[in-house]
Scaffold this motif. Sequence first.
Motif, PDB file in Angstrom:
ATOM      1  N   ILE A   1      -6.738  34.377  32.768  1.00  0.00           N
ATOM      2  CA  ILE A   1      -7.419  34.535  34.268  1.00  0.00           C
ATOM      3  C   ILE A   1      -6.255  34.349  35.262  1.00  0.00           C
ATOM      4  O   ILE A   1      -6.240  35.000  36.310  1.00  0.00           O
ATOM      5  CB  ILE A   1      -8.317  33.148  34.408  1.00  0.00           C
ATOM      6  N   GLY A   2      -5.118  33.730  34.973  1.00  0.00           N
ATOM      7  CA  GLY A   2      -4.107  33.724  35.982  1.00  0.00           C
ATOM      8  C   GLY A   2      -3.459  34.900  35.956  1.00  0.00           C
ATOM      9  O   GLY A   2      -3.127  35.256  37.018  1.00  0.00           O
ATOM     10  N   LEU A   3      -3.091  35.579  34.751  1.00  0.00           N
ATOM     11  CA  LEU A   3      -2.608  36.902  34.905  1.00  0.00           C
ATOM     12  C   LEU A   3      -3.315  37.942  35.912  1.00  0.00           C
ATOM     13  O   LEU A   3      -3.014  38.558  36.552  1.00  0.00           O
ATOM     14  CB  LEU A   3      -2.441  37.461  33.628  1.00  0.00           C
ATOM     15  N   GLY A   4      -4.703  37.905  35.792  1.00  0.00           N
ATOM     16  CA  GLY A   4      -5.529  38.864  36.222  1.00  0.00           C
ATOM     17  C   GLY A   4      -5.811  38.530  37.775  1.00  0.00           C
ATOM     18  O   GLY A   4      -5.646  39.256  38.574  1.00  0.00           O
ATOM     19  N   ALA A   5      -5.422  37.249  38.256  1.00  0.00           N
ATOM     20  CA  ALA A   5      -5.785  36.652  39.631  1.00  0.00           C
ATOM     21  C   ALA A   5      -4.438  37.193  40.211  1.00  0.00           C
ATOM     22  O   ALA A   5      -4.501  37.642  41.306  1.00  0.00           O
ATOM     23  CB  ALA A   5      -5.700  35.135  39.489  1.00  0.00           C
TER      24      ALA A   5
ATOM     25  N   ALA B   1       5.285  31.858  32.615  1.00  0.00           N
ATOM     26  CA  ALA B   1       6.535  32.614  33.185  1.00  0.00           C
ATOM     27  C   ALA B   1       6.380  33.532  34.258  1.00  0.00           C
ATOM     28  O   ALA B   1       7.136  33.470  35.238  1.00  0.00           O
ATOM     29  CB  ALA B   1       7.292  33.440  31.963  1.00  0.00           C
ATOM     30  N   ARG B   2       5.263  34.504  34.287  1.00  0.00           N
ATOM     31  CA  ARG B   2       4.964  35.541  35.309  1.00  0.00           C
ATOM     32  C   ARG B   2       4.471  34.556  36.246  1.00  0.00           C
ATOM     33  O   ARG B   2       4.989  34.992  37.630  1.00  0.00           O
ATOM     34  CB  ARG B   2       4.082  36.428  34.711  1.00  0.00           C
ATOM     35  N   VAL B   3       3.727  33.717  36.441  1.00  0.00           N
ATOM     36  CA  VAL B   3       3.143  33.005  37.449  1.00  0.00           C
ATOM     37  C   VAL B   3       3.954  32.374  38.063  1.00  0.00           C
ATOM     38  O   VAL B   3       4.190  32.238  39.304  1.00  0.00           O
ATOM     39  CB  VAL B   3       1.603  32.383  37.238  1.00  0.00           C
ATOM     40  N   GLY B   4       4.694  31.715  37.441  1.00  0.00           N
ATOM     41  CA  GLY B   4       5.914  30.658  37.777  1.00  0.00           C
ATOM     42  C   GLY B   4       7.007  31.577  38.738  1.00  0.00           C
ATOM     43  O   GLY B   4       7.293  31.127  39.709  1.00  0.00           O
ATOM     44  N   HIS B   5       7.247  32.623  38.162  1.00  0.00           N
ATOM     45  CA  HIS B   5       8.427  33.405  38.860  1.00  0.00           C
ATOM     46  C   HIS B   5       7.829  34.059  39.901  1.00  0.00           C
ATOM     47  O   HIS B   5       8.371  33.968  41.003  1.00  0.00           O
ATOM     48  CB  HIS B   5       8.786  34.695  37.619  1.00  0.00           C
ATOM     49  N   ASP B   6       6.503  34.509  39.938  1.00  0.00           N
ATOM     50  CA  ASP B   6       6.015  35.211  41.112  1.00  0.00           C
ATOM     51  C   ASP B   6       5.523  34.495  42.280  1.00  0.00           C
ATOM     52  O   ASP B   6       5.656  34.921  43.487  1.00  0.00           O
ATOM     53  CB  ASP B   6       5.000  36.103  40.815  1.00  0.00           C
ATOM     54  N   THR B   7       5.245  33.162  41.934  1.00  0.00           N
ATOM     55  CA  THR B   7       4.925  32.196  42.939  1.00  0.00           C
ATOM     56  C   THR B   7       6.080  31.258  43.199  1.00  0.00           C
ATOM     57  O   THR B   7       5.827  30.242  44.056  1.00  0.00           O
ATOM     58  CB  THR B   7       3.519  31.485  42.785  1.00  0.00           C
ATOM     59  N   GLY B   8       7.026  31.212  42.668  1.00  0.00           N
ATOM     60  CA  GLY B   8       8.314  30.117  43.171  1.00  0.00           C
ATOM     61  C   GLY B   8       7.990  28.986  42.262  1.00  0.00           C
ATOM     62  O   GLY B   8       8.600  27.729  42.898  1.00  0.00           O
ATOM     63  N   ARG B   9       6.956  28.875  41.550  1.00  0.00           N
ATOM     64  CA  ARG B   9       6.710  27.630  40.650  1.00  0.00           C
ATOM     65  C   ARG B   9       7.862  27.354  39.369  1.00  0.00           C
ATOM     66  O   ARG B   9       7.468  27.699  38.443  1.00  0.00           O
ATOM     67  CB  ARG B   9       5.242  27.555  40.207  1.00  0.00           C
ATOM     68  N   THR B  10       8.868  26.738  39.625  1.00  0.00           N
ATOM     69  CA  THR B  10      10.090  26.617  38.752  1.00  0.00           C
ATOM     70  C   THR B  10       9.486  25.717  37.592  1.00  0.00           C
ATOM     71  O   THR B  10       9.850  25.600  36.371  1.00  0.00           O
ATOM     72  CB  THR B  10      11.168  26.030  39.338  1.00  0.00           C
ATOM     73  N   ASP B  11       8.598  24.576  37.816  1.00  0.00           N
ATOM     74  CA  ASP B  11       7.992  23.805  36.887  1.00  0.00           C
ATOM     75  C   ASP B  11       6.963  24.711  35.939  1.00  0.00           C
ATOM     76  O   ASP B  11       7.198  24.435  34.610  1.00  0.00           O
ATOM     77  CB  ASP B  11       6.943  22.736  37.513  1.00  0.00           C
ATOM     78  N   LEU B  12       6.515  25.676  36.396  1.00  0.00           N
ATOM     79  CA  LEU B  12       5.743  26.536  35.492  1.00  0.00           C
ATOM     80  C   LEU B  12       6.641  27.225  34.551  1.00  0.00           C
ATOM     81  O   LEU B  12       6.493  27.620  33.102  1.00  0.00           O
ATOM     82  CB  LEU B  12       4.644  27.433  36.097  1.00  0.00           C
TER      83      LEU B  12
ATOM     84  N   SER C   1     -15.302  29.467  41.515  1.00  0.00           N
ATOM     85  CA  SER C   1     -16.635  28.524  41.614  1.00  0.00           C
ATOM     86  C   SER C   1     -16.918  27.822  40.136  1.00  0.00           C
ATOM     87  O   SER C   1     -17.538  27.026  40.153  1.00  0.00           O
ATOM     88  CB  SER C   1     -17.892  29.342  42.288  1.00  0.00           C
ATOM     89  N   ARG C   2     -16.476  28.490  39.254  1.00  0.00           N
ATOM     90  CA  ARG C   2     -16.858  27.965  37.664  1.00  0.00           C
ATOM     91  C   ARG C   2     -15.791  27.163  37.251  1.00  0.00           C
ATOM     92  O   ARG C   2     -15.891  26.971  35.909  1.00  0.00           O
ATOM     93  CB  ARG C   2     -17.233  29.131  37.172  1.00  0.00           C
ATOM     94  N   PHE C   3     -14.684  27.080  37.794  1.00  0.00           N
ATOM     95  CA  PHE C   3     -13.555  26.176  37.298  1.00  0.00           C
ATOM     96  C   PHE C   3     -14.090  24.754  37.225  1.00  0.00           C
ATOM     97  O   PHE C   3     -14.534  24.228  38.393  1.00  0.00           O
ATOM     98  CB  PHE C   3     -12.247  26.258  38.009  1.00  0.00           C
ATOM     99  N   ASP C   4     -13.765  24.114  36.110  1.00  0.00           N
ATOM    100  CA  ASP C   4     -14.274  22.729  35.898  1.00  0.00           C
ATOM    101  C   ASP C   4     -13.068  21.674  36.334  1.00  0.00           C
ATOM    102  O   ASP C   4     -13.050  20.427  36.216  1.00  0.00           O
ATOM    103  CB  ASP C   4     -14.808  22.416  34.660  1.00  0.00           C
ATOM    104  N   GLY C   5     -11.875  22.154  36.855  1.00  0.00           N
ATOM    105  CA  GLY C   5     -10.716  21.544  37.183  1.00  0.00           C
ATOM    106  C   GLY C   5      -9.692  21.508  35.870  1.00  0.00           C
ATOM    107  O   GLY C   5      -8.429  21.061  36.247  1.00  0.00           O
ATOM    108  N   THR C   6      -9.996  21.862  34.705  1.00  0.00           N
ATOM    109  CA  THR C   6      -9.054  22.164  33.579  1.00  0.00           C
ATOM    110  C   THR C   6      -9.135  23.489  33.193  1.00  0.00           C
ATOM    111  O   THR C   6      -7.893  24.020  32.819  1.00  0.00           O
ATOM    112  CB  THR C   6      -9.187  20.975  32.683  1.00  0.00           C
TER     113      THR C   6
ATOM    114  N   ALA D   1      -4.221  32.101  40.419  1.00  0.00           N
ATOM    115  CA  ALA D   1      -3.302  32.056  39.460  1.00  0.00           C
ATOM    116  C   ALA D   1      -2.705  30.646  39.227  1.00  0.00           C
ATOM    117  O   ALA D   1      -2.667  30.350  38.065  1.00  0.00           O
ATOM    118  CB  ALA D   1      -2.220  33.365  39.770  1.00  0.00           C
ATOM    119  N   VAL D   2      -2.272  30.270  40.086  1.00  0.00           N
ATOM    120  CA  VAL D   2      -1.650  28.917  40.225  1.00  0.00           C
ATOM    121  C   VAL D   2      -2.485  27.751  39.468  1.00  0.00           C
ATOM    122  O   VAL D   2      -2.422  27.011  38.708  1.00  0.00           O
ATOM    123  CB  VAL D   2      -0.847  28.475  41.447  1.00  0.00           C
ATOM    124  N   LEU D   3      -3.882  27.879  40.464  1.00  0.00           N
ATOM    125  CA  LEU D   3      -4.870  26.859  39.887  1.00  0.00           C
ATOM    126  C   LEU D   3      -5.308  27.047  38.360  1.00  0.00           C
ATOM    127  O   LEU D   3      -5.353  25.967  37.600  1.00  0.00           O
ATOM    128  CB  LEU D   3      -6.148  27.260  40.681  1.00  0.00           C
ATOM    129  N   ALA D   4      -5.145  28.454  37.823  1.00  0.00           N
ATOM    130  CA  ALA D   4      -5.724  28.578  36.282  1.00  0.00           C
ATOM    131  C   ALA D   4      -4.426  28.018  35.470  1.00  0.00           C
ATOM    132  O   ALA D   4      -4.502  27.427  34.284  1.00  0.00           O
ATOM    133  CB  ALA D   4      -5.681  30.014  36.091  1.00  0.00           C
TER     134      ALA D   4
END
Length: 436
Positions: A155-159, A213-224, A135-140, A168-171
């Motif tokens: 925040i992404g790692l904690g998520a 690397a961790r979020v990209g790998h765990d969520t299948g986001r190769t761009d990350l 709720s406190r994310f401003d978009g960036t 995690a992806v949003l962050a």
Amino acid sequence: MTAAVHTTDRTADEAEALAVDGLRWLTGAARDTSGGGLTWSDSATGDEVNPTLYSGTAGVVPVLLEAWRHFGDDAYADTALRASRSLADSVDGFDDDSLYFGRTGIGVALRAVGDDLGDTAAGAAADRVPGLVRSRFDGTRWGELFELMGGNAGIGLGALQYGDAELAVLALEPYLRTAEPTSAGVRWAHRPGTDARLHHISHGTLGIVLALARVGHDTGRTDLLELALAGAADFVARDEAGPEGLLVRHSTPQHRPDVVEPISYGWCHGPAGDAQVFRLLRDVTADPRWSALADRCWHTVTHSGLPRRLRPGFWDNNGRCCGTAGVLALACDRIAEQRSPSGGGAGDDDANAFAHVLVTDLATRALRDAEGARWSNFDHRATPGTGDLEPHAGWAMGNAGIVRELLRFVRLNRGGDPRYAFTWPDQPQVSSSRAR
């Protein structure tokens, strides 16, 4: 051979006794809250309570869980439960959402208590954290800091740690559009309005690389993941110690040159932390070059002169963030991962020998009396080495971070489980295929 085994056993016994004394001082420094909980401040005599993972109550909870698992003593679990009460009370009103300084870190500590101890109140408080953070994310971003400790990457790692892959992806997605191209890869500003670009794990490029690397790998986001590799490429291109070692300056241009050393060796701004990122890249890419880079970091650490204090300001910290305990964490990772099924191997011998040096140094520098054991540092002074700082309780500079690594060292030297009871979000777990 027999003498060496006896020496190792004796060192482990002494380290365990030191950890017990450290836990005794730590629990003695706790303060009761009006709701029946426990809390810790930044230091033993500080008046302001601190719920954070970096230096406060959330960072104490993991070592209490470690002690409960290690000794089988329910008193440590009971203390962790009481600590979780104060953490739950801080979730809604805390004005920071980051991993190390805010709500995300409080949430991962509460989640651990809920899962490990079956405490529904802690679990319910942890469940509130992702929605409040979102709720406190401003978009960036969430605040001024834009890195691992105080910003999006943490925040992404904690998520991920409390099971919210969407958050995690949003962050992490804002790093795609804010990356600054360089001749070798990409980098990021850690906060607005500064020319300095920091390079290492705590506030710099490598901390963002680890999270991507961790979020990209765990969520299948190769761009990350690809962006993480570009950030790592920029970092490696800045090496000043090859081909055997790896050493990158704190920042370019130097951030706060009046108070910040241009070269560090610990977890936060040095090769002890850099190696943790390369361990993760090794695991998510299966590319052997990352193992080689982790080995080069280890070479630099072990040839730097630490833990000797060669000059004022060189190695003035015992703690997990900036000091000896953070190097011990890497040494124990290497012991666990390089050990062959029979327990041998040159890498294992090298890491084990250095781990003993580090533990001996921590024992030598401990202040021990009837209240237990604790450590003082000398850093963060205008004139380094001019006197001891007050002992701290928390993860970053105090007992919690040091005792956690001492207990793991003991388990490794007794052939026990190399894994932690609580997985720290930015420390890659020991691969089961590598550990004995």
